[in-house]
Design a protein around this motif. Structure first.
Motif, PDB file in Angstrom:
ATOM      1  N   TRP A 248     -10.476 -19.218 -20.743  1.00 24.82           N
ATOM      2  CA  TRP A 248     -10.852 -18.020 -21.487  1.00 24.82           C
ATOM      3  C   TRP A 248     -12.020 -17.290 -20.839  1.00 24.82           C
ATOM      4  CZ3 TRP A 248     -14.509 -15.452 -24.399  1.00 24.82           C
ATOM      5  CH2 TRP A 248     -14.031 -14.464 -25.280  1.00 24.82           C
ATOM      6  N   ILE A 249     -13.021 -18.021 -20.337  1.00 24.64           N
ATOM      7  CA  ILE A 249     -14.171 -17.356 -19.731  1.00 24.64           C
ATOM      8  C   ILE A 249     -13.783 -16.650 -18.438  1.00 24.64           C
ATOM      9  CG2 ILE A 249     -15.903 -18.793 -20.849  1.00 24.64           C
ATOM     10  CD1 ILE A 249     -16.167 -20.421 -18.299  1.00 24.64           C
ATOM     11  N   ALA A 250     -12.765 -17.166 -17.752  1.00 33.86           N
ATOM     12  CA  ALA A 250     -12.258 -16.460 -16.576  1.00 33.86           C
ATOM     13  C   ALA A 250     -11.666 -15.112 -16.974  1.00 33.86           C
ATOM     14  CB  ALA A 250     -11.213 -17.312 -15.858  1.00 33.86           C
ATOM     15  N   ASN A 251     -10.921 -15.110 -18.060  1.00 32.28           N
ATOM     16  CA  ASN A 251     -10.311 -13.864 -18.537  1.00 32.28           C
ATOM     17  C   ASN A 251     -11.344 -12.907 -19.125  1.00 32.28           C
ATOM     18  OD1 ASN A 251      -7.361 -14.254 -18.052  1.00 32.28           O
ATOM     19  ND2 ASN A 251      -7.790 -16.111 -19.214  1.00 32.28           N
ATOM     20  N   LEU A 252     -12.414 -13.458 -19.697  1.00 27.95           N
ATOM     21  CA  LEU A 252     -13.514 -12.607 -20.163  1.00 27.95           C
ATOM     22  C   LEU A 252     -14.121 -11.848 -18.989  1.00 27.95           C
ATOM     23  CD1 LEU A 252     -15.634 -11.704 -22.323  1.00 27.95           C
ATOM     24  CD2 LEU A 252     -16.964 -13.712 -21.638  1.00 27.95           C
ATOM     25  N   VAL A 253     -14.299 -12.523 -17.884  1.00 27.67           N
ATOM     26  CA  VAL A 253     -14.847 -11.864 -16.693  1.00 27.67           C
ATOM     27  C   VAL A 253     -13.937 -10.724 -16.252  1.00 27.67           C
ATOM     28  CG1 VAL A 253     -15.344 -12.193 -14.240  1.00 27.67           C
ATOM     29  CG2 VAL A 253     -16.171 -13.848 -15.909  1.00 27.67           C
ATOM     30  N   LYS A 254     -12.650 -10.952 -16.290  1.00 26.89           N
ATOM     31  CA  LYS A 254     -11.706  -9.889 -15.921  1.00 26.89           C
ATOM     32  C   LYS A 254     -11.806  -8.714 -16.897  1.00 26.89           C
ATOM     33  CE  LYS A 254      -7.059  -9.341 -14.118  1.00 26.89           C
ATOM     34  NZ  LYS A 254      -5.793 -10.045 -13.777  1.00 26.89           N
ATOM     35  N   ALA A 255     -12.029  -9.006 -18.162  1.00 25.00           N
ATOM     36  CA  ALA A 255     -12.128  -7.952 -19.176  1.00 25.00           C
ATOM     37  C   ALA A 255     -13.403  -7.135 -19.035  1.00 25.00           C
ATOM     38  CB  ALA A 255     -12.059  -8.574 -20.575  1.00 25.00           C
ATOM     39  N   VAL A 256     -14.510  -7.794 -18.680  1.00 29.70           N
ATOM     40  CA  VAL A 256     -15.824  -7.139 -18.656  1.00 29.70           C
ATOM     41  C   VAL A 256     -16.174  -6.571 -17.280  1.00 29.70           C
ATOM     42  CG1 VAL A 256     -18.302  -7.581 -18.966  1.00 29.70           C
ATOM     43  CG2 VAL A 256     -16.653  -8.573 -20.557  1.00 29.70           C
ATOM     44  N   ASN A 257     -15.644  -7.191 -16.217  1.00 32.18           N
ATOM     45  CA  ASN A 257     -15.934  -6.791 -14.833  1.00 32.18           C
ATOM     46  C   ASN A 257     -17.443  -6.751 -14.561  1.00 32.18           C
ATOM     47  OD1 ASN A 257     -15.322  -6.040 -12.189  1.00 32.18           O
ATOM     48  ND2 ASN A 257     -15.342  -3.864 -12.670  1.00 32.18           N
ATOM     49  N   PRO A 258     -18.107  -7.894 -14.693  1.00 25.95           N
ATOM     50  CA  PRO A 258     -19.570  -7.929 -14.570  1.00 25.95           C
ATOM     51  C   PRO A 258     -20.056  -7.754 -13.130  1.00 25.95           C
ATOM     52  CG  PRO A 258     -18.709 -10.149 -14.736  1.00 25.95           C
ATOM     53  CD  PRO A 258     -17.543  -9.223 -14.955  1.00 25.95           C
ATOM     54  N   ILE A 259     -21.277  -7.246 -13.022  1.00 33.72           N
ATOM     55  CA  ILE A 259     -21.945  -7.178 -11.731  1.00 33.72           C
ATOM     56  C   ILE A 259     -22.683  -8.486 -11.461  1.00 33.72           C
ATOM     57  CG2 ILE A 259     -23.825  -6.044 -10.462  1.00 33.72           C
ATOM     58  CD1 ILE A 259     -23.055  -3.450 -11.861  1.00 33.72           C
ATOM     59  N   GLN A 260     -23.245  -9.068 -12.527  1.00 30.79           N
ATOM     60  CA  GLN A 260     -23.957 -10.340 -12.363  1.00 30.79           C
ATOM     61  C   GLN A 260     -23.721 -11.252 -13.557  1.00 30.79           C
ATOM     62  OE1 GLN A 260     -27.829 -10.858 -10.239  1.00 30.79           O
ATOM     63  NE2 GLN A 260     -28.634 -11.033 -12.313  1.00 30.79           N
ATOM     64  N   ILE A 261     -23.492 -12.530 -13.257  1.00 28.97           N
ATOM     65  CA  ILE A 261     -23.383 -13.577 -14.261  1.00 28.97           C
ATOM     66  C   ILE A 261     -24.476 -14.597 -13.982  1.00 28.97           C
ATOM     67  CG2 ILE A 261     -21.938 -15.434 -15.198  1.00 28.97           C
ATOM     68  CD1 ILE A 261     -19.479 -13.856 -14.229  1.00 28.97           C
ATOM     69  N   VAL A 262     -25.128 -15.061 -15.040  1.00 20.56           N
ATOM     70  CA  VAL A 262     -26.070 -16.167 -14.916  1.00 20.56           C
ATOM     71  C   VAL A 262     -25.536 -17.332 -15.731  1.00 20.56           C
ATOM     72  CG1 VAL A 262     -28.372 -17.032 -15.474  1.00 20.56           C
ATOM     73  CG2 VAL A 262     -28.107 -14.762 -14.466  1.00 20.56           C
ATOM     74  N   GLU A 263     -25.335 -18.452 -15.055  1.00 20.47           N
ATOM     75  CA  GLU A 263     -24.892 -19.677 -15.699  1.00 20.47           C
ATOM     76  C   GLU A 263     -26.046 -20.672 -15.675  1.00 20.47           C
ATOM     77  OE1 GLU A 263     -21.257 -22.797 -14.965  1.00 20.47           O
ATOM     78  OE2 GLU A 263     -22.568 -22.365 -13.256  1.00 20.47           O
ATOM     79  N   LEU A 264     -26.507 -21.072 -16.842  1.00 25.20           N
ATOM     80  CA  LEU A 264     -27.553 -22.092 -16.937  1.00 25.20           C
ATOM     81  C   LEU A 264     -26.879 -23.426 -17.231  1.00 25.20           C
ATOM     82  CD1 LEU A 264     -30.260 -20.167 -19.019  1.00 25.20           C
ATOM     83  CD2 LEU A 264     -30.058 -20.355 -16.528  1.00 25.20           C
ATOM     84  N   GLY A 265     -26.846 -24.298 -16.233  1.00 27.39           N
ATOM     85  CA  GLY A 265     -26.138 -25.566 -16.315  1.00 27.39           C
ATOM     86  C   GLY A 265     -24.912 -25.535 -15.439  1.00 27.39           C
ATOM     87  N   GLY A 266     -25.046 -26.023 -14.211  1.00 26.84           N
ATOM     88  CA  GLY A 266     -23.958 -25.893 -13.233  1.00 26.84           C
ATOM     89  C   GLY A 266     -23.069 -27.105 -13.097  1.00 26.84           C
ATOM     90  N   GLN A 267     -23.626 -28.286 -13.268  1.00 26.13           N
ATOM     91  CA  GLN A 267     -22.935 -29.568 -13.116  1.00 26.13           C
ATOM     92  C   GLN A 267     -22.086 -29.576 -11.836  1.00 26.13           C
ATOM     93  OE1 GLN A 267     -20.005 -30.957 -16.001  1.00 26.13           O
ATOM     94  NE2 GLN A 267     -20.988 -32.947 -16.079  1.00 26.13           N
ATOM     95  N   PHE A 268     -20.764 -29.719 -11.968  1.00 32.21           N
ATOM     96  CA  PHE A 268     -19.896 -29.822 -10.791  1.00 32.21           C
ATOM     97  C   PHE A 268     -19.407 -28.464 -10.287  1.00 32.21           C
ATOM     98  CE2 PHE A 268     -18.576 -34.047 -12.871  1.00 32.21           C
ATOM     99  CZ  PHE A 268     -19.697 -34.670 -12.358  1.00 32.21           C
ATOM    100  N   GLY A 269     -19.623 -27.400 -11.080  1.00 29.48           N
ATOM    101  CA  GLY A 269     -19.238 -26.062 -10.653  1.00 29.48           C
ATOM    102  C   GLY A 269     -17.936 -25.541 -11.222  1.00 29.48           C
ATOM    103  N   VAL A 270     -17.349 -26.256 -12.189  1.00 30.02           N
ATOM    104  CA  VAL A 270     -16.037 -25.844 -12.713  1.00 30.02           C
ATOM    105  C   VAL A 270     -16.110 -24.498 -13.423  1.00 30.02           C
ATOM    106  CG1 VAL A 270     -14.129 -26.445 -14.247  1.00 30.02           C
ATOM    107  CG2 VAL A 270     -15.261 -28.231 -12.905  1.00 30.02           C
ATOM    108  N   SER A 271     -17.055 -24.330 -14.331  1.00 33.04           N
ATOM    109  CA  SER A 271     -17.177 -23.052 -15.046  1.00 33.04           C
ATOM    110  C   SER A 271     -17.480 -21.909 -14.080  1.00 33.04           C
ATOM    111  CB  SER A 271     -18.280 -23.133 -16.105  1.00 33.04           C
ATOM    112  OG  SER A 271     -17.953 -24.049 -17.111  1.00 33.04           O
ATOM    113  N   ALA A 272     -18.345 -22.166 -13.119  1.00 34.55           N
ATOM    114  CA  ALA A 272     -18.687 -21.134 -12.133  1.00 34.55           C
ATOM    115  C   ALA A 272     -17.465 -20.728 -11.339  1.00 34.55           C
ATOM    116  CB  ALA A 272     -19.791 -21.644 -11.206  1.00 34.55           C
ATOM    117  N   ILE A 273     -16.652 -21.700 -10.950  1.00 28.23           N
ATOM    118  CA  ILE A 273     -15.433 -21.399 -10.200  1.00 28.23           C
ATOM    119  C   ILE A 273     -14.482 -20.560 -11.038  1.00 28.23           C
ATOM    120  CG2 ILE A 273     -13.334 -22.416  -9.226  1.00 28.23           C
ATOM    121  CD1 ILE A 273     -15.134 -24.783  -8.325  1.00 28.23           C
TER     122      ILE A 273
END
Length: 202
Positions: free
Chosen positions: A49-74
């Protein structure tokens, strides 16, 4: 009356109907079978869902606090067409992230301290994802530290808002901006917030 936040949620849900992990196989190349299974599970649906949110919003910058293995960032960066995703963590190893993920910037920093960075302009951030310790006290510290950077219309994503024993529900109820619970996305709860006023402070 339908709010702008409701419109964003609805648009994201529509985009999600046509989304397939097959379309981002190159980005997921390093993700192991255990994590691929999690991404596919309905009880962890927020990853898609967060991947599709990015497509909907078309952000210039995202800040993720808590990276762990990088799955959400990917997942989020896979749908970015511009800008960068700052993945912030003090002890993540980002094991699934490599040079193919050109929009992901790995930032080694404590999440609250990162609010004082002079290397990045945090005021341009369109989407914030708060996903560190999942304790209420830490979440509130992060929100209070970073709220000076929130811009009007920015989206905040907060995972595990109903995680038991950590007072996350109390922290969620204190958030003063427009918010919605999307608990169907994660079995421990998932919240989305939109900054609808710059005069409101936590």
């Amino acid at each position: 009356m339908v709010s702008k936040l409701d419109d964003i949620i609805q648009k994201t849900d529509q985009i999600a109907k046509g989304f397939s992990l097959q379309d981002i196989q190159s980005e997921l190349a390093l993700v192991n079978s255990d994590w691929r299974r999690i991404i596919e599970e309905d009880t962890w649906r927020y990853y898609k869902w967060i991947a599709n949110l990015v497509k909907a919003v078309n952000p210039i910058q995202i800040v993720e606090l808590g990276g762990q293995f990088g799955v959400s960032a990917i997942m989020m960066s896979s749908q970015m067409t511009q800008g960068q995703l700052l993945s912030v963590d003090c002890d993540a190893d980002w094991r699934f992230v490599d040079d193919r993920h050109k929009r992901i910037v790995k930032v080694v920093s404590e999440s609250v301290a990162f609010a004082e960075t002079d290397k990045y302009d945090l005021s341009t951030t369109d989407i914030w994802f708060f996903d560190t310790t999942h304790w209420a006290e830490q979440l509130l510290l992060e929100l209070r530290a970073h709220q000076k950077h929130f811009k009007l219309g920015a989206i905040l994503l907060i995972d595990d808002i109903h995680m038991g024993g950590r007072d996350m529900e109390k922290a969620w109820e204190l958030i003063p901006w427009e918010r919605r619970e999307l608990n169907e996305l994660h079995y421990t709860g998932f919240g989305i917030v939109q900054i609808n006023s710059l005069d409101i402070r936590l």
